[in-house]
Write an enzyme that holds these catalytic residues in place. Sequence first.
Site, PDB file in Angstrom:
ATOM      1  N   ALA A  26       0.805  -1.300  -0.083  1.00 38.30           N
ATOM      2  CA  ALA A  26      -0.019  -0.147   0.109  1.00 38.30           C
ATOM      3  C   ALA A  26       0.765   1.307  -0.073  1.00 38.30           C
ATOM      4  O   ALA A  26       0.495   2.523   0.240  1.00 38.30           O
ATOM      5  CB  ALA A  26      -0.696   0.177   1.236  1.00 38.30           C
ATOM      6  N   GLY A  27       2.218   1.158  -0.211  1.00 38.83           N
ATOM      7  CA  GLY A  27       3.076   2.387  -0.403  1.00 38.83           C
ATOM      8  C   GLY A  27       3.441   2.769   1.239  1.00 38.83           C
ATOM      9  O   GLY A  27       3.915   4.072   1.301  1.00 38.83           O
ATOM     10  N   LEU A  28       2.984   2.220   2.169  1.00 36.28           N
ATOM     11  CA  LEU A  28       3.129   2.506   3.533  1.00 36.28           C
ATOM     12  C   LEU A  28       4.481   1.749   4.229  1.00 36.28           C
ATOM     13  O   LEU A  28       4.307   2.016   5.547  1.00 36.28           O
ATOM     14  CB  LEU A  28       1.857   2.507   4.206  1.00 36.28           C
ATOM     15  CG  LEU A  28       0.822   3.183   3.681  1.00 36.28           C
ATOM     16  CD1 LEU A  28      -0.612   2.855   4.513  1.00 36.28           C
ATOM     17  CD2 LEU A  28       0.938   4.582   3.618  1.00 36.28           C
ATOM     18  N   GLY A  29       5.273   1.325   3.552  1.00 38.92           N
ATOM     19  CA  GLY A  29       6.525   0.592   4.103  1.00 38.92           C
ATOM     20  C   GLY A  29       6.313  -0.711   4.935  1.00 38.92           C
ATOM     21  O   GLY A  29       7.082  -1.063   5.680  1.00 38.92           O
ATOM     22  N   SER A  30       5.089  -1.496   4.360  1.00 47.24           N
ATOM     23  CA  SER A  30       5.056  -2.660   4.919  1.00 47.24           C
ATOM     24  C   SER A  30       6.080  -3.790   4.776  1.00 47.24           C
ATOM     25  O   SER A  30       6.639  -4.399   5.892  1.00 47.24           O
ATOM     26  CB  SER A  30       3.860  -3.400   4.572  1.00 47.24           C
ATOM     27  OG  SER A  30       3.844  -3.755   3.264  1.00 47.24           O
ATOM     28  N   SER A  31       6.799  -3.693   4.049  1.00 46.78           N
ATOM     29  CA  SER A  31       7.790  -4.811   3.596  1.00 46.78           C
ATOM     30  C   SER A  31       9.134  -4.236   4.305  1.00 46.78           C
ATOM     31  O   SER A  31       9.884  -4.942   4.917  1.00 46.78           O
ATOM     32  CB  SER A  31       8.057  -5.109   2.112  1.00 46.78           C
ATOM     33  OG  SER A  31       8.530  -4.140   1.387  1.00 46.78           O
ATOM     34  N   ALA A  32       9.152  -3.111   4.268  1.00 47.11           N
ATOM     35  CA  ALA A  32      10.535  -2.586   5.181  1.00 47.11           C
ATOM     36  C   ALA A  32      10.434  -2.686   6.438  1.00 47.11           C
ATOM     37  O   ALA A  32      11.024  -3.009   7.134  1.00 47.11           O
ATOM     38  CB  ALA A  32      10.657  -1.024   4.659  1.00 47.11           C
ATOM     39  N   ALA A  33       9.115  -2.435   6.868  1.00 45.88           N
ATOM     40  CA  ALA A  33       9.076  -2.652   8.500  1.00 45.88           C
ATOM     41  C   ALA A  33       8.970  -4.204   8.824  1.00 45.88           C
ATOM     42  O   ALA A  33       9.582  -4.498  10.100  1.00 45.88           O
ATOM     43  CB  ALA A  33       7.397  -2.010   8.919  1.00 45.88           C
ATOM     44  N   ASP A  42      13.100   3.784   2.935  1.00 45.61           N
ATOM     45  CA  ASP A  42      12.263   2.842   3.445  1.00 45.61           C
ATOM     46  C   ASP A  42      12.857   2.111   4.615  1.00 45.61           C
ATOM     47  O   ASP A  42      12.349   2.262   5.721  1.00 45.61           O
ATOM     48  CB  ASP A  42      11.271   2.024   2.692  1.00 45.61           C
ATOM     49  CG  ASP A  42      10.504   2.636   1.510  1.00 45.61           C
ATOM     50  OD1 ASP A  42      10.782   3.880   1.453  1.00 45.61           O
ATOM     51  OD2 ASP A  42       9.679   1.970   1.125  1.00 45.61           O
TER      52      ASP A  42
HETATM   53  C1  MEV Z   1       9.194   3.509  -2.439  1.00 45.44           C
HETATM   54  O1  MEV Z   1       8.491   3.643  -0.913  1.00 45.44           O
HETATM   55  C2  MEV Z   1      10.111   4.491  -2.641  1.00 45.44           C
HETATM   56  C3  MEV Z   1      10.679   4.527  -3.874  1.00 45.44           C
HETATM   57  O2  MEV Z   1      11.503   5.659  -4.155  1.00 45.44           O
HETATM   58  C4  MEV Z   1      11.670   3.288  -4.060  1.00 45.44           C
HETATM   59  C5  MEV Z   1      12.926   3.443  -3.147  1.00 45.44           C
HETATM   60  O3  MEV Z   1      13.498   4.533  -2.876  1.00 45.44           O
HETATM   61  O4  MEV Z   1      13.566   2.397  -2.880  1.00 45.44           O
HETATM   62  C6  MEV Z   1       9.832   4.444  -4.925  1.00 45.44           C
END
Ligand code: MEV
Length: 313
Positions: free
Chosen positions: A86-93, A136
């Site tokens: 969802a663009g909210l960093g779920s995989s980074a978290a 992220d």
């Molecule tokens: C994704 O949250 C952010 C991007 O800039 C990719 C990245 O920085 O790795 C799209």
Amino acid sequence: MPRASAPGKVILLGEHAVVYGEPALACAIDLRTTVSASARDGPHRVNGQPLSDHHHAHLAHAIRALWPADRPGVDFTTEGRVPSAAGLGSSAALSVATCASLLALRDGGVPAEEAVARAAYDAEWGVQGGRGSPTDTTTCAHGHGVLVDKAAREGLLWAIERGPRRWNLHHFDVPDLRIVVGNTGKRGRTADQVAKVARFVGKSGFAMEVIREIGGLVRDGLSALRAKDAERLGRIFDRDHNLLTILGVSTPELDRLCQAARATSYGAKLTGSGGGGSMIALTDKSEATAEAIRKAGGTPYVVTPGGAGVRLE
Ligand code: MEV
């Protein structure tokens, strides 16, 4: 049994351009993912299932990088409040919380934030096939706000390099901002969107001009944030969304939610990689903005930006 949690994130400004050396501003949000890790006799397991490279790619990468092959297996339990893709960093978290719990299990004690951020970026890098920046993972590890820049300046946390690319990651104090997130409910895969922009950049010098222009907006946004000028920052959000649309990463759903949110907010833009996922609106009428997003078909979250990073529970 170490239990670690990490926050999701929103990118305020600079997504995609940050992959090409432009600055970006991101901050933690108060939706967290928790991972606990305990040693077990027998193969690794995740939520009671055998660890699979396909279904648990981030955990599998972290295990390969951090866990000695001669040690017994690890039993992971994961619990996430960050909506996925969802663009909210779920995989980074997830990567951050996994690496923190695994390092704590391996070495005892509380792992250093920097070690966690580096290990989590390695895992993301592996899963995404060598694309993307450490924005992220550093934001989910450090929390608060993170300013990414080519140059090192005051507040430097650490620098991360990949080949010729170097990102200096800095602490940034997030002022009191009201942000409403609108999730389109359509999944957006970061690796696909980063690859899409890379193809555009490979074909056209114009794409690089757009990326440089986004970099300029991040610098303006930083000064608007420092001056606590919400009106100016909102206009910058709108312009950034237009530039991201030109790069090809917006969708009709993201455009619709941004448009709907603008009537009650200072400005709105997609956040993260796009291609689905979420948008953010800067507002001081959170409830009205959330309602406008809901009416336009999105799921709103009123979030508090800038909270704590990774921690052992
Ligand atoms: C994704 O949250 C952010 C991007 O800039 C990719 C990245 O920085 O790795 C799209």
